[in-house]
Design an enzyme around this catalytic site. Sequence first.
Site, PDB file in Angstrom:
ATOM      1  N   ASP A 262      -5.825  -5.967 -10.706  1.00  0.00           N
ATOM      2  CA  ASP A 262      -5.302  -4.671 -11.644  1.00  0.00           C
ATOM      3  C   ASP A 262      -3.774  -4.419 -11.241  1.00  0.00           C
ATOM      4  O   ASP A 262      -3.118  -4.120 -12.025  1.00  0.00           O
ATOM      5  CB  ASP A 262      -6.133  -3.455 -10.900  1.00  0.00           C
ATOM      6  CG  ASP A 262      -6.456  -3.402  -9.638  1.00  0.00           C
ATOM      7  OD1 ASP A 262      -5.748  -4.122  -8.684  1.00  0.00           O
ATOM      8  OD2 ASP A 262      -7.055  -2.395  -9.000  1.00  0.00           O
TER       9      ASP A 262
ATOM     10  N   ASP B 139     -21.749 -11.167 -14.508  1.00  0.00           N
ATOM     11  CA  ASP B 139     -21.105 -12.424 -13.851  1.00  0.00           C
ATOM     12  C   ASP B 139     -22.320 -13.158 -13.079  1.00  0.00           C
ATOM     13  O   ASP B 139     -21.978 -14.143 -12.621  1.00  0.00           O
ATOM     14  CB  ASP B 139     -19.876 -12.127 -13.417  1.00  0.00           C
ATOM     15  CG  ASP B 139     -18.767 -13.269 -13.497  1.00  0.00           C
ATOM     16  OD1 ASP B 139     -19.024 -14.010 -14.448  1.00  0.00           O
ATOM     17  OD2 ASP B 139     -17.890 -13.488 -12.665  1.00  0.00           O
TER      18      ASP B 139
ATOM     19  N   CYS C 186     -23.743 -11.754 -60.162  1.00  0.00           N
ATOM     20  CA  CYS C 186     -23.601 -13.119 -60.741  1.00  0.00           C
ATOM     21  C   CYS C 186     -24.911 -13.733 -60.557  1.00  0.00           C
ATOM     22  O   CYS C 186     -25.543 -14.216 -59.509  1.00  0.00           O
ATOM     23  CB  CYS C 186     -22.400 -13.757 -60.014  1.00  0.00           C
ATOM     24  SG  CYS C 186     -22.072 -15.336 -60.616  1.00  0.00           S
TER      25      CYS C 186
ATOM     26  N   CYS D  96     -24.102 -17.843 -58.832  1.00  0.00           N
ATOM     27  CA  CYS D  96     -24.084 -18.225 -57.386  1.00  0.00           C
ATOM     28  C   CYS D  96     -24.482 -17.091 -56.383  1.00  0.00           C
ATOM     29  O   CYS D  96     -24.728 -17.254 -55.494  1.00  0.00           O
ATOM     30  CB  CYS D  96     -22.502 -18.459 -56.961  1.00  0.00           C
ATOM     31  SG  CYS D  96     -21.357 -16.703 -57.209  1.00  0.00           S
TER      32      CYS D  96
END
Length: 1040
Positions: free
Chosen positions: A740, A372, A56, A59
């Site tokens: 767990d 962590d 196109c 656009c």
Amino acid sequence: MEASAGLVAGSHNRNELVVIHGHEEHKPLKNLDGQVCEICGDGVGLTVDGDLFVACNECGFPVCRPCYEYERREGSQLCPQCKTRYKRLRGSPRVEGDEDEEDVDDIEHEFNIEDEQNKQKHLAEAMLHGKMSYGRGHEDEENSHFPQVIAGGRSRPVSGEFPIGSQVHGEQILSSTLHKRVHPYPVSEPGSARWDDKKEEGWKERMDDWKLQQGNLGPEMDDSNDPDMIDEARQPLSRKVPIASSKVNPYRMVIGARLVILAFFLRYRILNPVHDAFGLWLTSVICEIWFAFSWILDQFPKWFPIDRETYLDRLSLRYEREGEPNMLAPADIFVSTVDPMKEPPLVTANTVLSILAMDYPVDKISCYISDDGASMLTFESLSETAEFARKWVPFCKKFSIEPRAPEMYFSEKIDYLKDKVQPTFVKERRAMKREYEEFKVRINALVAKAMKVPTEGWIMQDGTPWPGNNTKDHPGMIQVFLGHSGGLDAEGNELPRLVYVSREKRPGFQHHKKAGAMNALIRVSAVLTNAPFMLNLDCDHYINNSKAVREAMCFLMDPQIGKKVCYVQFPQRFDGIDRHDRYANRNTVFFDINMKGLDGIQGPVYVGTGCVFRRQALYGYNPPKGPKRPKMVSCDCCPCFGRRKKLPKYSKHDGNGEVANLQGIDEDKEILLSQMNFEKKFGQSAIFVTSTLMEQGGVPPSSSPAALLKEAIHVISCGYEDKTEWGTELGWIYGSITEDILTGFKMHCRGWRSIYCMPKRPAFKGTAPINLSDRLNQVLRWALGSIEIFFSHHCPAWYGYKGGKLRWLERLSYVNTTVYPFTSVPLLAYCILPAICLLTDKFIMPPISTSASLFFIALFLSIYATGILELRWSGVSIEEWWRNEQFWVIGGVSAHLFAVVQGLLKVLAGIDTNFTVTAKSSDDEDFGELYAFKWTTLLIPPTTILIINIVGVVAGISDAINNGYQSWGPLFGKLFFSFWVILHLYPFLKGLMGRQNRTPTIVVIWSVLLASIFSLLWVRIDPFVLKTKGPDTKQCGINC
């Protein structure tokens, strides 16, 4: 944003987001087209002149030539984004409507594609450098000066890909829908109206074709194929293998007999007290009653043991058919680490390399590393690992080597040429081993560098301070090392995705340790890839069987049983354990006996690693309900079996239609309430909430890869879980250091079942602490977690009865996991009783008759018969069973006892105590850690028990020698119990002795102490020996 393009760091609460460039050295990658078709997901491609294909010219919406021509020929001939009619491009056939256009084919110079791409890339990166403009409501207007980005991202396939390397298209403003609370589906962003316009001609057909290409839609069986192959593909992917009745039926009979014998034994013990030693008798009876209760909790969940077997060939026939898209489900793999000094980076690197090289489609694997501790050492070692993976992964797949962790592969003492037929294998193996040794040197250099932290903190290569210099106060960080456009190996093939994640941490927030880190990974992966299944591994557990995930998929993707399976648990296996397994590190009795028994009920418990989860189960959803059986109804005229059919009740408002109006109002309220519930449950992220509704996985439509990364930073912010159900009903459950057990327990309470998978080649292997003190501290941590669960509202003894979805034998097993530390108190008392009896010349049992002695003989025979038959059906060796029995006593009188004390102090007084270990270095090369002596307070109780029992044995024998032959009869019963204690504590005694060729000082002290006691007894300075009695004056008189 391409893989390795930069580290994304930011804080949602502080409205910050930056990209740190230049930390990684530039590595040449294969040149890619750069844009992806928004219809089918393939590359846009190039024109005959080598330029980017543009369908196109209004656009620039990215569409490949096949989709462009299909739309012109069969569709509406309109651009999906701007609705402008497609013009005919050079090389395309004419269609109806082209006659009105001028016959001009060459329009390639209408746009300067290269300049436009550079501009768009600059806009995307500028947006990441700027402030976050979502989640702030009216502040969006104030932030309108920030760079503008399109909201026209592609709809991601279920394969788990998110196009990190795709370009950003257009210059529209980033939609503010990211902060809107829209449920259950997000409002389509600007430029994505094509996904909402379902009435567009041919839309459904094109979507089905696209899903089929991506592997999200199952193809129909072709009748022209081989009928035998089709029948094989339709067979179940797994099956139960019941234990042979000749093995399990005698086992059950002995359990029943033992229960009856135990009842008669306890009856006899209670009805026959020992009056001259009432305190000792009462203590022993209480201990025996508790042991009987504990045995019942442990034994009966093993009533229905089963084995399972999988059919990997059927899995391939069904989901990997030749000439069709691969339909195996994607998997996100989580690896968690905290401190690189305690968890060596080389160990983590081997785990990551084994994941990247596993036997699974590369586009369906995404590996997430949770750091962590926000360590720069972990980050840099992961960067080196990603680079080495480009060489290691193709080597593994080319020669099908096992295991695929290089450290373990090169250290195996086996014939590595077995089954290898390629002439180049030896040469390439030598070259790869040298590459790995150089890789180890680079990792070791990073570790040595990290030993000394600079005063000003760590500085990255581009001069930027490392965002995680303060481990307790740092922004969230995400780095994609390998991905959609950056993950190519040395041979040009795509590699699995590798993502580094470090969640945000700020003072004043509760971060919940490992459970919080895992929940952050759930949300990040949902935003970026959203695979329907997740595998979690500890950083020291590498993939030993490259087909491990395929083994799990045989259960999770099985059409018959898969939909109700929440997770597939694999047994834990370990490397580096001494041959005799002195401290029962392999835990074989638990993994090969208890877990098989639970698999025959509702499934094994979750043990923290080596587990493949269904994402929907972690989101707190209930399993799908099966079809209900029709209920019996009866007529009103005869008293037949069944329930009387109820007549429908009618309302007086039905005629006026008021009920219909009320129902409409109720539906509106339900929708509003559901929106509020989603927000309260999952948090304020529209993209994440939408992903939770996608049962088959896949990333929902989003604005751009940059927006995805920005949303990923949002969901790992430290305040995201506030006022949500994370940690209480969703994800890993908070409230215990053994998260767990709680997590699996909650799933089973909702009605899910789990599967225990034991492939012939162990799926995963890890490292275990072989040193006595380290082993005891590990057991202490597990026991303390069980105590915390027992005193919480999640205690299995009273939680989860609503709905009745947890089977009672499964509940017994969970109750046993929480109460087993309390056995340490009666066990401690029972281990001290024999020494007290020897020292006081008393006994806990009265003189028994011949008939009463049968109870004791029968009880001991039933105990050993149960153990022998258990070993027979499970395949566990008698040596492993005996090691488990020994460590049950060692851990019970040390770690479990301290866990009870610490748990009570924490619950009742709020005192949180820690037991530290001071280690000494060891010089041994093989199993040096085994002989290293580390003193800890956990060693005090078993040491005391050993000393007093040894002293009691010496005192008892000395007393018998002094009193003559008649004293030896009662002595044997006391010595039997005392030697029972010493034999069970023998591995502990060897652990105290340290190395076999060197005697520690503490052993010398014991020897001197025991020799002194024996000498004192020999010269009869002993308070426990009865004094000599004088003559009887009644018989011989005073003057005798």
